[in-house]
Each structure stands twice: as C-alpha cells, then as structure tokens.
Design a protein around this motif. Sequence first.
Motif, PDB file in Angstrom:
ATOM      1  N   THR A   1       0.700  -1.007  -0.098  1.00  0.00           N
ATOM      2  CA  THR A   1       0.203  -0.140  -0.175  1.00  0.00           C
ATOM      3  C   THR A   1       0.763   0.742   0.007  1.00  0.00           C
ATOM      4  OG1 THR A   1      -0.275  -0.464   2.945  1.00  0.00           O
ATOM      5  CG2 THR A   1      -1.849  -0.723   1.069  1.00  0.00           C
ATOM      6  N   HIS A   2       2.158   0.816   0.363  1.00  0.00           N
ATOM      7  CA  HIS A   2       3.019   2.634   0.505  1.00  0.00           C
ATOM      8  C   HIS A   2       3.623   2.393   0.121  1.00  0.00           C
ATOM      9  CE1 HIS A   2       7.006   4.618   2.397  1.00  0.00           C
ATOM     10  NE2 HIS A   2       5.876   5.254   2.067  1.00  0.00           N
ATOM     11  N   LEU A   3       3.854   1.413  -0.441  1.00  0.00           N
ATOM     12  CA  LEU A   3       4.449   1.486  -2.583  1.00  0.00           C
ATOM     13  C   LEU A   3       3.922   2.321  -3.212  1.00  0.00           C
ATOM     14  CD1 LEU A   3       6.599  -1.508  -2.291  1.00  0.00           C
ATOM     15  CD2 LEU A   3       7.468   0.582  -2.650  1.00  0.00           C
ATOM     16  N   THR A   4       2.466   1.557  -3.501  1.00  0.00           N
ATOM     17  CA  THR A   4       1.649   2.190  -4.424  1.00  0.00           C
ATOM     18  C   THR A   4       1.044   3.571  -4.870  1.00  0.00           C
ATOM     19  OG1 THR A   4       0.370   0.177  -4.477  1.00  0.00           O
ATOM     20  CG2 THR A   4      -0.576   2.009  -5.049  1.00  0.00           C
ATOM     21  N   THR A   5       0.881   4.317  -3.129  1.00  0.00           N
ATOM     22  CA  THR A   5       1.162   5.736  -2.297  1.00  0.00           C
ATOM     23  C   THR A   5       1.985   6.993  -3.017  1.00  0.00           C
ATOM     24  OG1 THR A   5      -0.470   4.815  -1.018  1.00  0.00           O
ATOM     25  CG2 THR A   5       0.327   7.345  -0.881  1.00  0.00           C
ATOM     26  N   MET A   6       3.233   6.063  -2.391  1.00  0.00           N
ATOM     27  CA  MET A   6       4.663   6.630  -3.341  1.00  0.00           C
ATOM     28  C   MET A   6       4.890   6.534  -4.621  1.00  0.00           C
ATOM     29  SD  MET A   6       8.601   5.102  -3.180  1.00  0.00           S
ATOM     30  CE  MET A   6       8.045   4.581  -4.257  1.00  0.00           C
ATOM     31  N   ALA A   7       4.686   5.232  -5.347  1.00  0.00           N
ATOM     32  CA  ALA A   7       4.189   5.888  -6.623  1.00  0.00           C
ATOM     33  C   ALA A   7       3.584   6.968  -7.144  1.00  0.00           C
ATOM     34  CB  ALA A   7       4.341   4.736  -7.647  1.00  0.00           C
ATOM     35  N   LEU A   8       1.662   6.549  -7.055  1.00  0.00           N
ATOM     36  CA  LEU A   8       0.962   7.183  -7.096  1.00  0.00           C
ATOM     37  C   LEU A   8       1.518   9.733  -7.122  1.00  0.00           C
ATOM     38  CD1 LEU A   8      -2.053   6.323  -6.032  1.00  0.00           C
ATOM     39  CD2 LEU A   8      -1.572   6.647  -8.215  1.00  0.00           C
TER      40      LEU A   8
END
Length: 313
Positions: free
Chosen positions: A242-249
């Motif tokens: 979840t954090h990696l997805t948020t970071m990418a966005l």
Amino acid sequence: MLNQTEVSEFILLGPTDIQGLQHFFFISFLLLYLTSLLGNGAIVTMVISEPRLHTPMYFFLGNLSCLDIFYSIVTVPRMLTGFLFGHQPISFGGCLAQLHFFHFLGSTEAVLLATMAYDRYVAVCNPLRYALVMCPRTCLLLAVASWSTGFVRAMMHSVMTSQLRFCGHNHIHHFFCDIKPLLNLACSSTSLNMTLLNVVTTSIVLGPFTLIVLSYLCIISFIFQKVRSQEERWTPFCTCATHLTTMALFYIPVLFNYTPPSSGSSPKRDVQVSLMYSAATPALNPLIYTLRNQEVRSALKKTLGRKLFPAGK
C-alpha cells in the motif's frame, strides 16, 4: 526589499479552454474531490477512534490523510468554480497564499512518505526493537519534522516570489498559482528564483525518494535472506504494498514535473501532471489503503456498524 508589484490580481485560465468539456471535467473532478474528502476523513476518524489503529504506521497514515484533505482544498474548489464560471481572478496575496500552502503540503508529504518507509523498514527488519525505536515520542518528532520541513521550504519560495515585480500580462496558464507559471510573468530577474526552485525542490523530492528506495531495498533483501516461508514473506510484502503504491502515485508525477530543468518544461504538460498529484492522488490513497489493508477494512466496518446500528453495540 519593498515589493514593487504593479499587478493587483492574476487570472487563472484553468486546465482546459475547450468549452464542450467544462461540465464533464467539473463532474469528474467534483467526484474526485468528494472521494478525497470523505475517504481521507474516514481514515482520520478511524485512526483516532479505533484503539487497534493506535500504532506508528496508522499514526503516519492519519497524517497523510490530513495532508491529502488540505491538499485538495487548496486547489480543487477554485478549479471547479472555473469550470462553471470561466477564468478565475485571484488577488496577488491570494495567489501567494495558494502557492505557499500547495508547496507546504506537497513538501511535507514527500518527507512523510520517507518517514513511513523508515517505519516499515524498522517493523520488518528489526521487529524486536520496533516498539522501542518507533516509540510515541519518536513518531511525534518525525511527524513534526516532516511538517516543519515542508513549511520552511514553502516559506522560502513564497518570500522569494513576493519580491518579484509583475507588470502587464497577468494570465496564468494553470488552475492554481504555481511557481513556474508565476516566474514566467515576472518583469524582474528570476534567476535566483529558478536556482532556488531547481536546487531546493529537487533536493526535497530526490532526498526522501532516495531514502524510500534504500529502505525498500533493505526490506526486500532482508525478506529473501531471513524469511524462508512463502507465507511469512507474503505478509510483509502486503503490508508494504500500500505504501509503495501511494509513493508511486505521488513521486512519479512530481519527479516528472519538478526534477527536469524548469525552463525547458511545457506549461500544458505541467498542468496535466499537476492534476494527477493534486486531484487524483488524494482521492486514490484512501481507496488503496481500504481495499488492500485488512485492518483498515475491519476498522471501517466496525465504525460504520457503530454509526448505523448503535442499539446493537
């Protein structure tokens, strides 16, 4: 130095001049805006009211949701008004205030995401010392440092921009007051402002981004070296996903918009990229955390159950 501003207000031209698409964009971004406010508001409420979410990870998530709420409020309402009523005038003081809060919140989020990556690194790679390392005092200090760094960086840009002289053309080809469109309208020299933009903004983006990458490289290395079971490997991967997805966005559009030389970028491209991290990302973050995180889903069901069926509790 005395501000010699000759322009008393600017005109925000918005993201598009195509009349036939104004109402479509209004409905689309209104839905994103409401999703951001309701979704992030729900996460903040759950983090505060649900005892099992009183952990460092959810403390930082609550901070991120607060940032996303304010981030949307700074830019989206005026953009929505522009879709309905045309080009929006904004005073010089209002423009500086919008610039300040946009970069204050954006810089804070960049640092906060690095803090969240460090939290995941300690949780996965050093779980026995996690409670000691990420104690409430440390979490509070990290959160304050994130917000303070964003404030100082934004104040530097606000003060430097306020010293410029603006005259003649006052149409901003954007849906909010950003630094680069304003520098294009200045009558006085902007070389120092450009240097500040390139150096400080690049460092505030690439510094935390580097820390995030290093944290997750350490996490991946630890998982494959120390964790033998596939099931045990899957748990930390899901937690970090979840954090990696948020970071990418957040980081992909920001890196695309601010790390290249500022003088060589296209205004139209800047507007399109800005729409991603100012309107879309804050709306997607709560969906990502609720859809992919079992604890958040359970807390949401419990909170809704208390609200909808209070007599049964």
